[in-house]
Design a protein around this motif. Structure first.
Motif, PDB file in Angstrom:
ATOM      1  N   PRO A 243       0.809  -1.226   0.000  1.00  0.00           N
ATOM      2  CA  PRO A 243       0.000   0.000   0.000  1.00  0.00           C
ATOM      3  C   PRO A 243       0.835   1.265   0.000  1.00  0.00           C
ATOM      4  CG  PRO A 243       0.015  -0.989   2.189  1.00  0.00           C
ATOM      5  CD  PRO A 243       0.709  -1.956   1.281  1.00  0.00           C
ATOM      6  N   GLU A 244       2.156   1.132   0.212  1.00  0.00           N
ATOM      7  CA  GLU A 244       3.054   2.289   0.216  1.00  0.00           C
ATOM      8  C   GLU A 244       3.786   2.449  -1.118  1.00  0.00           C
ATOM      9  OE1 GLU A 244       3.006   4.323   2.792  1.00  0.00           O
ATOM     10  OE2 GLU A 244       1.557   2.979   3.746  1.00  0.00           O
ATOM     11  N   HIS A 245       3.386   1.713  -2.120  1.00  0.00           N
ATOM     12  CA  HIS A 245       4.068   1.854  -3.410  1.00  0.00           C
ATOM     13  C   HIS A 245       3.935   3.295  -3.897  1.00  0.00           C
ATOM     14  CE1 HIS A 245       5.304   1.223  -7.548  1.00  0.00           C
ATOM     15  NE2 HIS A 245       5.692   0.004  -7.215  1.00  0.00           N
ATOM     16  N   PRO A 246       5.028   3.873  -4.429  1.00  0.00           N
ATOM     17  CA  PRO A 246       4.968   5.274  -4.881  1.00  0.00           C
ATOM     18  C   PRO A 246       3.927   5.529  -5.955  1.00  0.00           C
ATOM     19  CG  PRO A 246       7.038   4.217  -5.556  1.00  0.00           C
ATOM     20  CD  PRO A 246       6.390   3.321  -4.555  1.00  0.00           C
ATOM     21  N   ALA A 247       3.452   4.503  -6.622  1.00  0.00           N
ATOM     22  CA  ALA A 247       2.439   4.684  -7.670  1.00  0.00           C
ATOM     23  C   ALA A 247       1.151   5.285  -7.111  1.00  0.00           C
ATOM     24  CB  ALA A 247       2.144   3.358  -8.355  1.00  0.00           C
ATOM     25  N   PHE A 248       0.820   4.981  -5.864  1.00  0.00           N
ATOM     26  CA  PHE A 248      -0.416   5.508  -5.278  1.00  0.00           C
ATOM     27  C   PHE A 248      -0.368   7.032  -5.186  1.00  0.00           C
ATOM     28  CE2 PHE A 248      -0.572   1.101  -3.803  1.00  0.00           C
ATOM     29  CZ  PHE A 248      -1.906   0.796  -4.042  1.00  0.00           C
ATOM     30  N   GLU A 249       0.767   7.553  -4.786  1.00  0.00           N
ATOM     31  CA  GLU A 249       0.926   9.005  -4.709  1.00  0.00           C
ATOM     32  C   GLU A 249       1.023   9.635  -6.098  1.00  0.00           C
ATOM     33  OE1 GLU A 249       4.266  12.289  -3.186  1.00  0.00           O
ATOM     34  OE2 GLU A 249       4.454  10.180  -2.597  1.00  0.00           O
ATOM     35  N   LEU A 250       1.759   8.973  -6.985  1.00  0.00           N
ATOM     36  CA  LEU A 250       2.007   9.536  -8.311  1.00  0.00           C
ATOM     37  C   LEU A 250       0.779   9.485  -9.213  1.00  0.00           C
ATOM     38  CD1 LEU A 250       5.578   8.091  -8.905  1.00  0.00           C
ATOM     39  CD2 LEU A 250       4.980  10.509  -8.634  1.00  0.00           C
ATOM     40  N   LYS A 251      -0.175   8.633  -8.902  1.00  0.00           N
ATOM     41  CA  LYS A 251      -1.392   8.518  -9.716  1.00  0.00           C
ATOM     42  C   LYS A 251      -2.136   9.851  -9.801  1.00  0.00           C
ATOM     43  CE  LYS A 251      -5.579   5.722 -10.249  1.00  0.00           C
ATOM     44  NZ  LYS A 251      -5.415   5.600 -11.706  1.00  0.00           N
ATOM     45  N   LYS A 252      -1.997  10.696  -8.778  1.00  0.00           N
ATOM     46  CA  LYS A 252      -2.639  12.016  -8.797  1.00  0.00           C
ATOM     47  C   LYS A 252      -2.040  12.903  -9.882  1.00  0.00           C
ATOM     48  CE  LYS A 252      -3.102  11.622  -3.771  1.00  0.00           C
ATOM     49  NZ  LYS A 252      -2.647  12.183  -2.463  1.00  0.00           N
ATOM     50  N   GLU A 253      -0.750  12.711 -10.127  1.00  0.00           N
ATOM     51  CA  GLU A 253      -0.043  13.515 -11.129  1.00  0.00           C
ATOM     52  C   GLU A 253      -0.094  12.887 -12.513  1.00  0.00           C
ATOM     53  OE1 GLU A 253       4.514  15.242 -11.919  1.00  0.00           O
ATOM     54  OE2 GLU A 253       4.001  14.190 -10.049  1.00  0.00           O
ATOM     55  N   PHE A 254      -0.121  11.551 -12.560  1.00  0.00           N
ATOM     56  CA  PHE A 254      -0.083  10.835 -13.838  1.00  0.00           C
ATOM     57  C   PHE A 254      -1.344   9.990 -13.981  1.00  0.00           C
ATOM     58  CE2 PHE A 254       4.362  11.521 -12.671  1.00  0.00           C
ATOM     59  CZ  PHE A 254       4.846  12.132 -13.831  1.00  0.00           C
ATOM     60  N   PRO A 255      -2.327  10.472 -14.702  1.00  0.00           N
ATOM     61  CA  PRO A 255      -3.582   9.711 -14.854  1.00  0.00           C
ATOM     62  C   PRO A 255      -3.422   8.437 -15.668  1.00  0.00           C
ATOM     63  CG  PRO A 255      -3.592  11.687 -16.226  1.00  0.00           C
ATOM     64  CD  PRO A 255      -2.389  11.796 -15.349  1.00  0.00           C
ATOM     65  N   ASN A 256      -2.264   8.256 -16.316  1.00  0.00           N
ATOM     66  CA  ASN A 256      -2.043   7.025 -17.079  1.00  0.00           C
ATOM     67  C   ASN A 256      -1.530   5.884 -16.208  1.00  0.00           C
ATOM     68  OD1 ASN A 256       0.537   8.253 -16.755  1.00  0.00           O
ATOM     69  ND2 ASN A 256       1.340   7.154 -18.532  1.00  0.00           N
ATOM     70  N   ILE A 257      -1.440   6.102 -14.891  1.00  0.00           N
ATOM     71  CA  ILE A 257      -1.080   5.015 -13.971  1.00  0.00           C
ATOM     72  C   ILE A 257      -2.342   4.299 -13.520  1.00  0.00           C
ATOM     73  CG2 ILE A 257      -0.143   4.450 -11.694  1.00  0.00           C
ATOM     74  CD1 ILE A 257       1.871   6.667 -11.988  1.00  0.00           C
ATOM     75  N   GLU A 258      -2.332   2.978 -13.674  1.00  0.00           N
ATOM     76  CA  GLU A 258      -3.416   2.131 -13.177  1.00  0.00           C
ATOM     77  C   GLU A 258      -2.830   1.146 -12.177  1.00  0.00           C
ATOM     78  OE1 GLU A 258      -6.478   2.608 -13.795  1.00  0.00           O
ATOM     79  OE2 GLU A 258      -6.498   3.830 -15.615  1.00  0.00           O
ATOM     80  N   ILE A 259      -3.516   0.919 -11.068  1.00  0.00           N
ATOM     81  CA  ILE A 259      -2.984   0.068 -10.001  1.00  0.00           C
ATOM     82  C   ILE A 259      -3.917  -1.111  -9.748  1.00  0.00           C
ATOM     83  CG2 ILE A 259      -2.226  -0.035  -7.595  1.00  0.00           C
ATOM     84  CD1 ILE A 259      -1.772   3.022  -7.768  1.00  0.00           C
ATOM     85  N   LEU A 260      -3.353  -2.308  -9.748  1.00  0.00           N
ATOM     86  CA  LEU A 260      -4.081  -3.510  -9.349  1.00  0.00           C
ATOM     87  C   LEU A 260      -3.517  -3.926  -7.999  1.00  0.00           C
ATOM     88  CD1 LEU A 260      -4.338  -3.419 -12.541  1.00  0.00           C
ATOM     89  CD2 LEU A 260      -4.661  -5.893 -12.406  1.00  0.00           C
ATOM     90  N   LYS A 261      -4.290  -3.740  -6.955  1.00  0.00           N
ATOM     91  CA  LYS A 261      -3.825  -3.962  -5.582  1.00  0.00           C
ATOM     92  C   LYS A 261      -4.331  -5.301  -5.044  1.00  0.00           C
ATOM     93  CE  LYS A 261      -2.408  -2.824  -1.340  1.00  0.00           C
ATOM     94  NZ  LYS A 261      -2.901  -4.008  -0.622  1.00  0.00           N
ATOM     95  N   TYR A 262      -3.401  -6.064  -4.470  1.00  0.00           N
ATOM     96  CA  TYR A 262      -3.729  -7.325  -3.821  1.00  0.00           C
ATOM     97  C   TYR A 262      -3.312  -7.251  -2.353  1.00  0.00           C
ATOM     98  CZ  TYR A 262      -4.760  -9.210  -8.404  1.00  0.00           C
ATOM     99  OH  TYR A 262      -5.331  -9.419  -9.642  1.00  0.00           O
ATOM    100  N   GLU A 263      -3.977  -8.041  -1.508  1.00  0.00           N
ATOM    101  CA  GLU A 263      -3.742  -7.939  -0.071  1.00  0.00           C
ATOM    102  C   GLU A 263      -2.465  -8.657   0.372  1.00  0.00           C
ATOM    103  OE1 GLU A 263      -5.314  -5.999   2.070  1.00  0.00           O
ATOM    104  OE2 GLU A 263      -6.418  -5.274   0.307  1.00  0.00           O
TER     105      GLU A 263
END
Length: 231
Positions: free
Chosen positions: A113-133
């Protein structure tokens, strides 16, 4: 199919090694360029790589190993979408930013849940995240990529342990190998398929037979092998 058509595409030595040693500083991308008899034909692998699918799947560890986190140039935008399985994470904020700028779409598959992609998604709308537990479900991830994002074909270039998971779960349709004229050796050096060994006859179903599609000699004693995987 309910998932994309997949090709496992790798550069291997004759003895099946996908690295030149057992540490991260050892790597075929840089090391083959230094070896007489290998450097002359090594470019053919990268030329063929440019002809693979427009969705390219790899691991964060591989991108870290090739120096993605230290990139300082401004990347050219490509039509390729990168799919990265990255739990640790191996990609830092700089590496993730670089890939987002370079990719048509950057898919991050992670349990972190701390992957930098979560924060960067706000800046880069072309980031898609598939999160698993707890653990990435490879089959589920492929199904989601097709059903939710319309991904029809993927070229996969992961390490030996993850390759074993793809193959044993019946998730690879085609195997495309560029065989380098080298014998690398080393019991701890990564191979085309690593992972846990099979322990009994009850597990033999995990072994996938192959049908040869083509065996094409390349220049400088390199060889292209293409197989259909019988799942």
């Amino acid at each position: 199919m309910e998932r994309p058509y997949t090709t496992l595409f790798l550069l291997v030595s004759v003895d099946g090694k996908i690295s030149t040693g057992d540490t991260d500083i050892m790597d075929t991308d840089k090391d083959y360029k230094l070896i007489e008899g290998l450097k002359e034909g090594n470019k053919q692998y990268y030329d063929l790589e440019q002809q693979t699918d427009l969705h390219s799947l790899n691991s964060g560890r591989v991108f870290e190993k090739i120096g993605m986190n230290e990139k300082t140039d401004e990347p050219d935008k490509t039509p390729v979408s990168f799919i990265v399985i990255d739990n640790k994470p191996h990609l830092n904020k700089n590496g993730t930013t670089y890939l987002a700028k370079k990719s048509k779409t950057l898919y991050i598959i992670t349990t972190n849940p701390e992957h930098p992609a979560f924060e960067l998604k706000k800046e880069f709308p072309n980031i898609e995240i598939l999160k698993y537990e707890k653990e990435v479900d490879l089959s589920d991830a492929l199904n989601k990529l097709k059903k939710e994002y319309g991904v029809d074909r993927i070229t996969i270039q992961t390490g030996g342990t993850m390759n074993a998971s793809w193959v044993r779960e019946g998730l690879i349709d085609r195997l495309l190998l560029v065989v380098a004229p080298a014998m690398v050796g080393g019991k701890d050096t990564a191979t085309l398929m690593d992972g846990e060994s099979l322990h009994s006859e009850s597990e033999l179903f995990k072994i996938k037979s192959l049908e040869l599609v083509q065996a094409k000699p390349l220049e400088n004693s390199y060889l292209l092998l293409e197989y259909k995987v019988n799942n």
